[in-house]
Scaffold this active site. Structure first.
Site, mmCIF file in Angstrom:
data_model
loop_
_atom_site.group_PDB
_atom_site.id
_atom_site.type_symbol
_atom_site.label_atom_id
_atom_site.label_comp_id
_atom_site.label_asym_id
_atom_site.label_seq_id
_atom_site.Cartn_x
_atom_site.Cartn_y
_atom_site.Cartn_z
ATOM 1 C CB CYS A 4 -0.937 0.004 1.208
ATOM 2 S SG CYS A 4 -2.298 -1.180 1.091
ATOM 3 C CG HIS A 23 -2.168 3.507 3.840
ATOM 4 N ND1 HIS A 23 -2.298 2.137 3.752
ATOM 5 C CD2 HIS A 23 -1.841 3.765 5.130
ATOM 6 C CE1 HIS A 23 -2.062 1.588 4.930
ATOM 7 N NE2 HIS A 23 -1.780 2.558 5.780
ATOM 8 C CG ASP A 62 -3.243 -0.148 -3.326
ATOM 9 O OD1 ASP A 62 -3.961 -1.059 -3.798
ATOM 10 O OD2 ASP A 62 -3.184 0.090 -2.103
ATOM 11 C CG HIS A 63 -1.395 -3.702 -3.558
ATOM 12 N ND1 HIS A 63 -2.357 -4.516 -3.023
ATOM 13 C CD2 HIS A 63 -1.161 -2.729 -2.640
ATOM 14 C CE1 HIS A 63 -2.698 -4.069 -1.820
ATOM 15 N NE2 HIS A 63 -1.993 -2.979 -1.560
#
Length: 459
Positions: A43, A93, A275-276
Site C-alpha cells: 500500500c 494511506h 495500488d496492487h
C-alpha cells in the site's frame, strides 16, 4: 483508485465469472492498458510512488511505516499550480505529519491511517506465523467498517461533483475506495451471487507448492499461508472478493452517471487504477507483496470522451508512474521540468503506441522479504530479482506460461532477455549493495525512534 484489486479480477480484463459492467463501460468509452503494473505490491510504497510519479527506490518510501517527506513534490501540488481544485476522498494511506501531500482537502476519512502498523526489520529475519492467516476464515456476507467507509466516500464524491463550483474551476478528485481489500465481508446480494455456486478455485498444478521460489516461501512462512483451509473456506473468501469487485464496480458506475447528470462527462478525464492486487490463494498465497500477476498487474483505464477513441486496448507494459505523467500532461504541466520516472501515455491514448518504452518496474523492500526485490516486465517477459547471497532469479514468458509456473531463469537460450531486463532494474538501483545498506540502516533508525517515542509510526 481502488485497493488490492488485481486487473484480472474483472470482466473488463476477461474474468469469466466476475461481473464488472462499469469497468467494461470504461473500456468501451476509453483506453484499457492490459499490462499495467503497480510500482510496489504494498500500500504505502505504491501510493507514495503514485503521488510522486517516481519509483520507490527513487523516493525511498520503503515500507508501510516510512513517511514521505512533507516537502516532496506531488501531482496534486503541480495541478494546483495549474489552477486546479484538488480533493482527496478516502484512502491514500500517507502516514506521517501530512496525510494530504498537496491535496487541498480530504472529503471523507481514510480508515487505513487511523491505527499504526507494525514495523519490521530485515535484521530480525522472517518470522513464522503462529497460526493460519485470519483473513480467509472471516469471509462472510455483511457490512464491515470498510464498507461503511466506502459508502461515505461515494456519498462525498457525489456531493463534490454536484457542487456548481465544479463548472467554475478545473478540478481533480482522487477517490480512494477500500474495496476489494480484505476483510472479505461484502453486503448482500454481492456475496450470495458468487457463493456457493458461482466461484472458481485457485489453479494449483500438482507439485507446484513444493517448487515455489524462495520469495513465495517466505510469504507463506510469515503470514501463515500454508494452505490449511478447507475448500469451502477458500471458496467463501474468493466469492466475497468477487462480490467486493462488483460492489466497487457499482460505485464507479454511479460516479460516471453523476458526471453525466451534472454535464461534466464530456470534459472530465477518468483514470481508473489500483495500488496492487491480491493473490486469492493462487500459488498458495494470499494478500500481495509479490510480483505474480494477481499481485502486481493492476487495472489502468483512461477515458476522455470525444478526445480519446473508445474501445482501444494497449498491450505494451506500462506502470502507474506512467499514469502520473499522463495526468500531468493532460493538465498542461511541462513534464520535462520535473523529475518523473514515468512517460506520458497521451500518444498511446491518441492511438500511437510507437513511443512506448514497453517497460514496467515494480519493487518491494518491506516486510515479507529479507532482501531487495524487483520486477521488470517488457513484451511477453517478466523478470523477478532478489538481491542477496544467493541471488534469486525468476524469468517467465507470459505468452506461453500465463500462470507463471515455469521459471526459465538460467536457461542459456533465454540469457539475452534475462540480461536485458536485469540491466534495466539494476540501472534504476545503481549500487544494490549500497541501497540495501541504506534500507537496513533506515529500518534500524526508525526502530529506535518508535521505541523512544512509543508511537506506532512517525507523526
Amino acid at each position: 483508485m481502488s485497493d488490492e484489486h488485481g486487473a484480472q479480477f474483472s470482466s473488463a480484463y476477461g474474468h469469466p465469472i466476475i461481473e464488472t459492467p462499469n469497468m467494461a463501460r470504461l473500456a468501451d468509452q476509453g483506453v484499457t492498458f492490459d499490462a499495467n503494473y503497480c510500482n510496489s505490491p504494498l500500500c504505502i510504497p505504491s501510493r507514495a510512488s503514485f503521488m510522486t510519479g517516481q519509483y520507490v527506490s527513487s523516493i525511498e518510501v520503503w515500507d508501510n511505516t516510512k513517511p514521505m517527506a512533507v516537502d516532496k513534490l506531488t501531482w496534486p501540488y503541480l495541478l494546483r499550480n495549474e489552477g486546479y481544485d484538488t480533493a482527496l476522498n478516502g484512502k491514500m494511506h500517507l502516514v506521517g505529519p501530512d496525510p494530504l501531500h498537496g491535496f487541498e482537502k480530504q472529503l471523507s476519512r481514510d480508515p487505513h491511517i487511523e491505527a499504526p502498523l507494525d514495523h519490521y526489520r530485515w535484521s530480525d529475519g522472517i518470522p513464522t506465523a503462529p497460526e493460519d492467516w485470519y483473513g480467509v476464515r472471516e469471509a462472510d456476507p455483511g457490512v464491515s467498517p470498510m464498507i461503511e467507509a466506502d459508502d461515505a466516500m461515494e456519498k462525498a464524491a457525489v456531493e463534490y461533483l454536484s457542487d456548481p463550483a465544479r463548472h467554475e474551476k478545473p478540478f481533480a478528485m482522487c477517490v480512494g475506495f477500500i474495496a476489494p481489500h480484505f476483510p472479505f465481508i461484502v453486503p448482500e446480494p454481492y456475496f450470495s451471487k458468487y457463493y456457493p455456486d458461482n466461484v472458481d478455485m485457485p489453479n494449483l498444478p500438482d507439485g507446484h507448492l513444493d517448487d515455489l521460489p524462495p520469495s513465495a516461501q517466505r510469504l507463506r512462512q510469515m503470514f501463515g499461508l500454508d494452505g490449511k483451509w478447507t475448500d469451502d473456506e477458500i471458496a467463501r473468501a474468493r466469492a466475497a472478493y468477487f462480490g467486493l469487485c462488483e460492489y466497487l464496480d457499482d460505485k464507479i458506475g454511479h460516479l460516471m452517471d453523476v458526471l453525466e447528470e451534472q454535464g461534466l462527462a464530456e470534459n472530465t478525464v477518468i483514470v481508473h487504477t489500483s495500488d496492487h492486487g491480491d493473490m486469492l490463494g493462487e500459488h498458495g498465497l494470499w494478500r500481495k507483496m509479490c510480483f505474480y500477476e494477481q499481485s502486481a498487474n493492476v487495472p489502468l483505464q483512461i477515458s476522455w470522451p470525444g478526445k480519446f477513441e473508445g474501445g482501444q486496448r494497449v498491450s505494451e507494459a506500462v506502470s502507474n508512474v506512467d499514469a502520473v505523467a499522463t495526468i500531468l500532461d493532460i493538465a498542461g504541466v511541462e513534464l520535462e521540468k520535473w523529475d518523473l520516472d514515468g512517460q506520458s501515455l497521451v500518444p498511446a491514448l491518441e492511438g500511437d503506441t510507437s513511443t512506448l518504452n514497453d517497460v514496467a518496474i515494480s519493487e518491494h523492500f518491506a516486510h515479507g522479504t529479507d532482501r531487495a526485490l524487483g520486477m521488470v516486465r517488457s513484451g511477453n517477459w517478466k523478470l523477478c530479482y532478489g538481491h542477496g547471497d544467493p541471488v534469486e532469479l525468476e524469468l517467465y514468458n507470459l505468452e506461453s506460461d500465463p500462470g507463471e509456473f515455469t521459471n526459465l531463469a538460467g536457461i542459456p537460450e533465454h540469457a539475452e532477455i534475462q540480461d536485458r531486463l536485469l540491466k534495466i532494474l539494476l540501472d534504476q538501483w545503481g549500487d544494490p549493495d549500497a541501497m540495501t545498506e541504506k534500507i537496513v540502516r533506515d529500518q534500524e533508525d526508525r526502530e529506535i525512534v518508535r521505541n523512544v517515542t512509543g508511537v506506532g509510526t512517525i507523526f
